[in-house]
Design a protein around this motif. Structure first.
Motif, PDB file in Angstrom:
ATOM      1  N   LYS A 281       1.034  -1.256  -0.023  1.00  0.00           N
ATOM      2  CA  LYS A 281       0.005  -0.120   0.049  1.00  0.00           C
ATOM      3  C   LYS A 281       1.013   1.369  -0.196  1.00  0.00           C
ATOM      4  N   ARG A 282       0.722   1.976  -0.921  1.00  0.00           N
ATOM      5  CA  ARG A 282       1.364   3.408  -1.263  1.00  0.00           C
ATOM      6  C   ARG A 282       2.857   3.363  -1.369  1.00  0.00           C
ATOM      7  N   ILE A 283       3.201   2.335  -1.638  1.00  0.00           N
ATOM      8  CA  ILE A 283       4.837   2.126  -2.252  1.00  0.00           C
ATOM      9  C   ILE A 283       4.787   2.678  -3.573  1.00  0.00           C
ATOM     10  N   LEU A 284       6.070   3.551  -3.611  1.00  0.00           N
ATOM     11  CA  LEU A 284       6.361   4.199  -4.845  1.00  0.00           C
ATOM     12  C   LEU A 284       7.063   3.061  -5.761  1.00  0.00           C
ATOM     13  N   VAL A 285       6.437   3.231  -7.200  1.00  0.00           N
ATOM     14  CA  VAL A 285       7.109   2.284  -8.181  1.00  0.00           C
ATOM     15  C   VAL A 285       7.447   2.927  -9.345  1.00  0.00           C
ATOM     16  N   GLY A 286       8.320   2.259 -10.090  1.00  0.00           N
ATOM     17  CA  GLY A 286       8.766   2.702 -11.548  1.00  0.00           C
ATOM     18  C   GLY A 286       8.081   1.765 -12.525  1.00  0.00           C
ATOM     19  N   LEU A 287       7.293   2.559 -13.433  1.00  0.00           N
ATOM     20  CA  LEU A 287       6.533   1.718 -14.674  1.00  0.00           C
ATOM     21  C   LEU A 287       7.532   1.738 -15.902  1.00  0.00           C
ATOM     22  N   ASN A 288       8.484   0.701 -16.080  1.00  0.00           N
ATOM     23  CA  ASN A 288       9.503   0.705 -16.920  1.00  0.00           C
ATOM     24  C   ASN A 288       9.251   0.195 -18.116  1.00  0.00           C
ATOM     25  N   ASP A 289       9.717   0.716 -19.286  1.00  0.00           N
ATOM     26  CA  ASP A 289       9.677   0.233 -20.767  1.00  0.00           C
ATOM     27  C   ASP A 289      10.659  -0.974 -21.028  1.00  0.00           C
ATOM     28  N   GLU A 290      10.412  -1.336 -22.216  1.00  0.00           N
ATOM     29  CA  GLU A 290      11.122  -2.568 -22.654  1.00  0.00           C
ATOM     30  C   GLU A 290      12.881  -2.631 -22.482  1.00  0.00           C
ATOM     31  N   ASN A 291      13.428  -1.280 -22.374  1.00  0.00           N
ATOM     32  CA  ASN A 291      14.692  -0.983 -22.078  1.00  0.00           C
ATOM     33  C   ASN A 291      15.012  -0.866 -20.908  1.00  0.00           C
ATOM     34  N   ASN A 292      14.082  -1.087 -20.178  1.00  0.00           N
ATOM     35  CA  ASN A 292      14.105  -0.783 -18.311  1.00  0.00           C
ATOM     36  C   ASN A 292      14.531   0.706 -17.997  1.00  0.00           C
ATOM     37  N   PHE A 293      14.171   1.472 -18.955  1.00  0.00           N
ATOM     38  CA  PHE A 293      13.932   3.196 -18.712  1.00  0.00           C
ATOM     39  C   PHE A 293      12.675   3.201 -18.178  1.00  0.00           C
ATOM     40  N   THR A 294      12.316   4.289 -17.204  1.00  0.00           N
ATOM     41  CA  THR A 294      11.112   4.494 -16.410  1.00  0.00           C
ATOM     42  C   THR A 294      10.117   5.390 -17.233  1.00  0.00           C
ATOM     43  N   ALA A 295       9.104   5.079 -17.724  1.00  0.00           N
ATOM     44  CA  ALA A 295       8.127   5.911 -18.472  1.00  0.00           C
ATOM     45  C   ALA A 295       7.605   6.704 -17.373  1.00  0.00           C
ATOM     46  N   ALA A 296       7.294   6.353 -16.248  1.00  0.00           N
ATOM     47  CA  ALA A 296       6.338   6.922 -15.026  1.00  0.00           C
ATOM     48  C   ALA A 296       6.603   6.405 -13.875  1.00  0.00           C
ATOM     49  N   LEU A 297       6.379   6.926 -12.788  1.00  0.00           N
ATOM     50  CA  LEU A 297       6.240   6.496 -11.478  1.00  0.00           C
ATOM     51  C   LEU A 297       4.698   6.459 -11.198  1.00  0.00           C
ATOM     52  N   GLY A 298       4.388   5.461 -10.223  1.00  0.00           N
ATOM     53  CA  GLY A 298       3.120   5.204  -9.643  1.00  0.00           C
ATOM     54  C   GLY A 298       3.262   5.047  -8.164  1.00  0.00           C
ATOM     55  N   ILE A 299       2.065   5.278  -7.630  1.00  0.00           N
ATOM     56  CA  ILE A 299       1.919   5.058  -6.213  1.00  0.00           C
ATOM     57  C   ILE A 299       0.826   3.651  -6.030  1.00  0.00           C
ATOM     58  N   VAL A 300       1.152   2.913  -5.467  1.00  0.00           N
ATOM     59  CA  VAL A 300       0.122   1.614  -5.418  1.00  0.00           C
ATOM     60  C   VAL A 300      -0.887   2.004  -4.446  1.00  0.00           C
ATOM     61  N   GLU A 301      -1.974   1.581  -4.970  1.00  0.00           N
ATOM     62  CA  GLU A 301      -3.256   1.854  -4.099  1.00  0.00           C
ATOM     63  C   GLU A 301      -3.726   0.477  -3.794  1.00  0.00           C
ATOM     64  N   LYS A 302      -3.567  -0.628  -4.691  1.00  0.00           N
ATOM     65  CA  LYS A 302      -3.838  -1.896  -4.188  1.00  0.00           C
ATOM     66  C   LYS A 302      -3.070  -2.962  -5.087  1.00  0.00           C
ATOM     67  N   MET A 303      -2.684  -3.984  -4.490  1.00  0.00           N
ATOM     68  CA  MET A 303      -1.932  -4.930  -5.369  1.00  0.00           C
ATOM     69  C   MET A 303      -2.547  -6.249  -5.114  1.00  0.00           C
ATOM     70  N   ASP A 304      -3.159  -6.732  -5.883  1.00  0.00           N
ATOM     71  CA  ASP A 304      -4.042  -8.031  -5.884  1.00  0.00           C
ATOM     72  C   ASP A 304      -3.016  -9.006  -6.662  1.00  0.00           C
ATOM     73  N   ILE A 305      -2.210  -9.583  -6.083  1.00  0.00           N
ATOM     74  CA  ILE A 305      -1.538 -10.435  -6.710  1.00  0.00           C
ATOM     75  C   ILE A 305      -2.144 -12.006  -7.267  1.00  0.00           C
ATOM     76  N   ARG A 306      -2.999 -12.456  -6.265  1.00  0.00           N
ATOM     77  CA  ARG A 306      -3.741 -13.756  -6.600  1.00  0.00           C
ATOM     78  C   ARG A 306      -4.647 -13.414  -7.878  1.00  0.00           C
ATOM     79  N   ARG A 307      -5.223 -12.301  -8.109  1.00  0.00           N
ATOM     80  CA  ARG A 307      -5.805 -12.165  -9.166  1.00  0.00           C
ATOM     81  C   ARG A 307      -5.227 -11.481 -10.526  1.00  0.00           C
ATOM     82  N   GLY A 308      -4.020 -11.209 -10.022  1.00  0.00           N
ATOM     83  CA  GLY A 308      -3.017 -10.401 -10.955  1.00  0.00           C
ATOM     84  C   GLY A 308      -3.517  -9.083 -11.513  1.00  0.00           C
ATOM     85  N   VAL A 309      -3.748  -8.105 -10.611  1.00  0.00           N
ATOM     86  CA  VAL A 309      -4.175  -6.856 -11.067  1.00  0.00           C
ATOM     87  C   VAL A 309      -3.367  -6.036  -9.879  1.00  0.00           C
ATOM     88  N   VAL A 310      -2.924  -4.849 -10.321  1.00  0.00           N
ATOM     89  CA  VAL A 310      -2.371  -3.705  -9.438  1.00  0.00           C
ATOM     90  C   VAL A 310      -3.248  -2.274  -9.915  1.00  0.00           C
TER      91      VAL A 310
END
Length: 299
Positions: free
Chosen positions: A236-265
């Motif tokens: 919850k509220r962890i800062l993340v990097g949204l990276n492209d295919e070359n592992n450069f960061t397209a943008a940052l994000g703040i996680v609101e909900k990480m549902d790993i079992r359902r495969g959605v963030v």
């Protein structure tokens, strides 16, 4: 207005001839960023194509905290403090401690991209970590990998000597030792924290909450145990990097909900289109509701 020292002018003249990668070193509050912006402006006026790499993740010259950002200013008509971000690399922390590899890799990738984009001079603004063996390792290998042709050491006494001495007689490398201006003002911990809070606020202003399927992307995480266990609340509220295919960061994000079992963030991000996101890099920083950041330990 602070009078520009004559040795700053001479430095700009020299770099305009030497070109290549310029590494600016110094402890906190010695005026590194001020010098970097001055050099960028002078080199632009002399007709050089310039790139600036802001590699101080805690007190970034431009771009959001926890990243290394690269910009290529085209003129001095606008304030250089408003350099548009060309490319980013998400380190995931506001300090290089515990993130040496990410810091060095980020600087290397952004320097290389700068040169590919046609920059004649790449100026790297570094963190204030200069004391101790760990600082020596970080700065030494950063200089090595970036291929610095000029090293600028801003020091009050001789606090950088352990770092710069190995390069003093290195062929193809020019070392400049400069004094710290008497006009430099030290900033408190509270001021530094407030600066980051404002930068986060500016970056995420107008952001939207969006969903991203985890079935088509990879999670790059220091919290493998929590990921495998599906501990959604841990992110919850962890800062993340949204990276492209070359592992450069397209943008940052703040996680609101990480549902790993359902495969959605679900996350808050200024990025409008998530189609080019190939991986999510989980950071070691949590953005609190008041906009301040806090360190995240092992999840």
């Amino acid at each position: 207005m602070i009078k520009t020292p004559q040795y700053w002018k001479k430095l700009a003249e020299d770099i305009s001839v030497i070109k290549g990668v310029v590494m600016v070193l110094g402890a906190s509050d010695v005026g590194k960023t001020t010098l970097v912006f001055y050099l960028a402006g002078e080199l632009l006026r002399r007709g050089n194509r310039v790139s600036v790499v802001s590699a101080d993740m805690g007190q970034c010259a431009f771009g959001p905290p926890a990243t290394i950002s690269m910009g290529m200013p085209e003129s001095t008509k606008k304030s250089l403090e408003c350099i548009p971000v060309h490319s980013m690399y998400f380190v995931g922390s506001t300090s290089p401690v515990g993130h040496f590899l990410q810091t060095i890799v980020g600087v290397k990738k952004l320097v290389e991209r700068s040169l590919r984009e046609g920059a004649e001079v790449v100026i790297v603004d570094t963190t204030g970590l200069v004391s101790g063996g760990a600082a020596w390792e970080l700065k030494h290998h950063k200089i090595e990998l970036a291929g610095a042709r000029c090293i600028v050491a801003l020091q009050r006494e001789r606090e950088l000597e352990d770092i710069v001495l190995p390069f003093e007689r290195r062929a193809g490398v020019k070392l400049y030792r400069l004094p710290v201006s008497g006009h430099v003002r030290s900033r408190s911990y509270a001021e530094r924290r407030e600066y980051r809070r404002q930068r986060y606020g500016e970056y995420f202003r107008g952001s939207k909450c969006k969903s991203l399927s985890l079935t088509r992307i990879h999670i790059i995480s220091p919290y493998d145990r929590a990921v495998q266990a599906g501990e959604a609340d841990a992110f919850k509220r962890i800062l993340v990097g949204l990276n492209d295919e070359n592992n450069f960061t397209a943008a940052l994000g703040i996680v609101e909900k990480m549902d790993i079992r359902r495969g959605v963030v679900r996350l808050v991000t200024p990025l409008k289109d998530l189609l080019d996101v190939r991986s999510i890099r989980l950071g070691s920083v949590r953005i609190e509701e008041d906009g301040n950041d806090s360190k995240v330990g092992s999840v």
